[in-house]
Design a protein around this motif. Sequence first.
Motif, PDB file in Angstrom:
ATOM      1  N   ARG A  37     -64.914  -8.693  -3.143  1.00 41.59           N
ATOM      2  CA  ARG A  37     -63.552  -8.698  -2.610  1.00 41.59           C
ATOM      3  C   ARG A  37     -62.770  -7.452  -3.016  1.00 41.59           C
ATOM      4  NH1 ARG A  37     -61.558 -13.174  -7.038  1.00 41.59           N
ATOM      5  NH2 ARG A  37     -60.307 -11.771  -8.335  1.00 41.59           N
ATOM      6  N   LEU A  38     -63.379  -6.550  -3.770  1.00 40.66           N
ATOM      7  CA  LEU A  38     -62.676  -5.388  -4.320  1.00 40.66           C
ATOM      8  C   LEU A  38     -63.014  -4.121  -3.545  1.00 40.66           C
ATOM      9  CD1 LEU A  38     -63.165  -5.996  -8.148  1.00 40.66           C
ATOM     10  CD2 LEU A  38     -61.277  -6.758  -6.687  1.00 40.66           C
ATOM     11  N   LEU A  39     -61.999  -3.272  -3.390  1.00 44.79           N
ATOM     12  CA  LEU A  39     -62.150  -1.956  -2.778  1.00 44.79           C
ATOM     13  C   LEU A  39     -61.536  -0.930  -3.719  1.00 44.79           C
ATOM     14  CD1 LEU A  39     -62.563   0.113  -0.398  1.00 44.79           C
ATOM     15  CD2 LEU A  39     -60.276  -0.593   0.392  1.00 44.79           C
ATOM     16  N   LEU A  40     -62.320   0.066  -4.099  1.00 45.44           N
ATOM     17  CA  LEU A  40     -61.825   1.149  -4.949  1.00 45.44           C
ATOM     18  C   LEU A  40     -61.650   2.405  -4.111  1.00 45.44           C
ATOM     19  CD1 LEU A  40     -61.331   2.600  -7.760  1.00 45.44           C
ATOM     20  CD2 LEU A  40     -63.733   3.245  -7.590  1.00 45.44           C
ATOM     21  N   ILE A  41     -60.464   2.999  -4.179  1.00 47.33           N
ATOM     22  CA  ILE A  41     -60.226   4.317  -3.595  1.00 47.33           C
ATOM     23  C   ILE A  41     -59.978   5.284  -4.745  1.00 47.33           C
ATOM     24  CG2 ILE A  41     -58.722   5.732  -2.149  1.00 47.33           C
ATOM     25  CD1 ILE A  41     -60.365   3.794  -0.534  1.00 47.33           C
ATOM     26  N   SER A  42     -60.756   6.348  -4.774  1.00 45.76           N
ATOM     27  CA  SER A  42     -60.583   7.407  -5.763  1.00 45.76           C
ATOM     28  C   SER A  42     -60.413   8.714  -5.004  1.00 45.76           C
ATOM     29  CB  SER A  42     -61.804   7.471  -6.686  1.00 45.76           C
ATOM     30  OG  SER A  42     -61.717   8.584  -7.558  1.00 45.76           O
ATOM     31  N   TRP A  43     -59.358   9.467  -5.317  1.00 41.85           N
ATOM     32  CA  TRP A  43     -59.081  10.694  -4.573  1.00 41.85           C
ATOM     33  C   TRP A  43     -58.654  11.812  -5.522  1.00 41.85           C
ATOM     34  CZ3 TRP A  43     -55.407   7.220  -5.718  1.00 41.85           C
ATOM     35  CH2 TRP A  43     -54.100   7.660  -5.972  1.00 41.85           C
ATOM     36  N   PRO A  44     -58.924  13.066  -5.161  1.00 41.67           N
ATOM     37  CA  PRO A  44     -58.520  14.193  -6.004  1.00 41.67           C
ATOM     38  C   PRO A  44     -57.002  14.309  -6.032  1.00 41.67           C
ATOM     39  CG  PRO A  44     -59.431  14.981  -3.930  1.00 41.67           C
ATOM     40  CD  PRO A  44     -59.661  13.502  -3.959  1.00 41.67           C
ATOM     41  N   ALA A  45     -56.425  14.161  -7.232  1.00 41.75           N
ATOM     42  CA  ALA A  45     -54.975  14.096  -7.379  1.00 41.75           C
ATOM     43  C   ALA A  45     -54.373  15.384  -7.943  1.00 41.75           C
ATOM     44  CB  ALA A  45     -54.599  12.914  -8.274  1.00 41.75           C
ATOM     45  N   GLY A  46     -55.153  16.441  -7.974  1.00 37.88           N
ATOM     46  CA  GLY A  46     -54.654  17.706  -8.477  1.00 37.88           C
ATOM     47  C   GLY A  46     -54.866  17.852  -9.968  1.00 37.88           C
TER      48      GLY A  46
END
Length: 686
Positions: free
Chosen positions: A40-49
């Motif tokens: 049920r989990l979704l992880l979003i990881s993005w380059p944040a500077g």
Amino acid sequence: MIIQLKLLLLCLAVTIGTQAQIDLSGFKQSTGVKATVAGRLLLISWPAGKGLQGTVVFDLQKNAPLFRSIGIGLQQIAAGLDPAFILTVGKRDLISQNGWNIFFDKVPNKPHQSFNVAFNKQQCRVTTEGAHTVVAISGLEAGGFTGELEITFYNGSPLLNIAAVLSTQKDSVAIIYDGGLVSRQPAFRRLAWSDTEDELQTSATGAQDTSCNRMVKYRCIIGENSGGSLALFPAPHQYFYPLDEAFNLKFVWTGNNYRGMVSGYGMGIRQDLEGDHRFVPWFNAPPGTKQRLNFFCLLGTGQSAALLAAVKQYTHDDRYPAIAGYKTMVSHFHNEFSRGIIEGKPVPDHPGFVKVFNRTGVNIVHLAEFHYNAHQKGPDEKRLAELRVLFDQCRRLSDKNFLLLPGEEPNEFFGGHWLDLFPRPVYWIMARKPDQPFVTNDPKYGKVYRIADKDDMLQLLEQEKGLAWTAHARTKGSTGFPDQYLNEAFFKSDHFMGAAWKSLPADLSQPRLGKRVLDLLDDLNNMGFHKHVIGEADLFSIEPENEMYAHLNVNYLQIDKLPEFNAGWQEILDVISKGKFFTTTGEILLPAFTINGKGTHELVTNTAGKVSVELTVDWTFPLNFIEIISGDGQKVYRDRINLNDTKAFGKQTFKLNTDLRNRKWARAEVWDVAANGAFTQTIWFK
């Protein structure tokens, strides 16, 4: 906390792609963003500077908080948060005036109702749109509106946008909304904000804190924990529907049980249903339009002071930055400072409104004094004395860095509402008896004009080299104008500059502001009128505690040095007449715009069809798009260049080869993801 997050990431990485209801078909991992699914989990990881990764873990179980955790780097900032929205639905008056362009509406005086936006998590999809990653979850419903929740992540920045995107099939609807983040118990140890004196304030959170509305500066509230901070704030201009006053109406909220409707402890942004208690139009919500009830979040690894400084960078500290070769000008203010002096009020050495403009980076202020409360038609001794006070105060308060220009909204002779601007003090009376001459020499005031009709008014503008333009065109007191006087000699004159632009009406479904007047400019261009549009504020009181920045726009005029008041300011009128300026909400700057190397005051030879368009853009929020708008005398064409691959805080000269075959004119607009924008004046083709 760090160990728990690492274990969660490990678990997700092992079980990638196991959840069928989460659609990743539109997602691209090549952008440096990771989308990982585990049950049920979704992880979003993005380059944040700055070499950091932002992380948000979504929990798609129906009764669980949506944001299981929010963090940056390996630090968890907060956990167990839900987005919360209150939608207030009222009735738009589409009959009595000018349809959806109405301003003179009092929506809170008519039946209206507030609804919690219910969130029944259904389908989820993740898509890549340039440098943006969008998580969309269906299942929103409130007061006849339905839609989905959209969370947008911006590569290169710890910035995200949370939006309830809702639409209705009902007609004649006006709306406002409140939004925020809420949890069962306080998700942050401390809250922080800037007060209206620009001082940072903090407060510890407690489970029993009652809901509180706060008057803040920069429209921002910050939650702080040991792992970092989260700032929550609205789009700086789009969130504020037009009013006559820029009062600070406590636009953020904190605490438990907000409005008796939001269960739990939270923080967020809010609107006052009654506005300034004058005309309160709220936002348009036409049938079928996708209204974006949204706010931004910015993540930080440190304490709230550093994060507030980062938030302020998106609006240049609520200040219009200096550009070499330009001076900033704002127009249309009814603060009636000189009227107060006439009535015997104290005369401060440094009035508050001047301090406000200085703090905001404004070089030139064009007033609209004596708004229906003076003696414009005489008697002579009162009218001339009032003008003398206006001129003397403008002279006294002007200096080498600030120019206060006298001006009025005469609303006589032409039709509708309009503003004047002369290059020097001019004494004139808005009435003339049959036996009175057009101009006389008064022993005390010098040359005095008396105006009987539109022909006299045009003659005055010609003799004194003044400018006039339509205020709030096609709405308010200018409903039907300038359309009704397009064939008049005064409108065809070079002394009638065009019209003024303001974000009015407001519509949260549109990615740009002020469509009403931008469409007017295109109409006039296609008719062959070489007119211009200047930004206006149309506000009354101007006080340091007001939310001025949200209600302002500014014109950047191409002049190197401010004229001295006593020497006159003809140069300012010349620059405006030639269209050598751009208008902006402040976050986007357009210091250069040419077509085939020619600027807005020059004619372009367009024979081959393809032209070279160059546009230098300086921005804060990630950009959304550029539009090159052109016309052939009949039709308006819009060439949109999608800029969703841009990141926050950039400067670039865009070189575009655009097919403008058979076009007679062209201009440019630039808009960002918060609906902040800037536009140029028109370039004409031979």
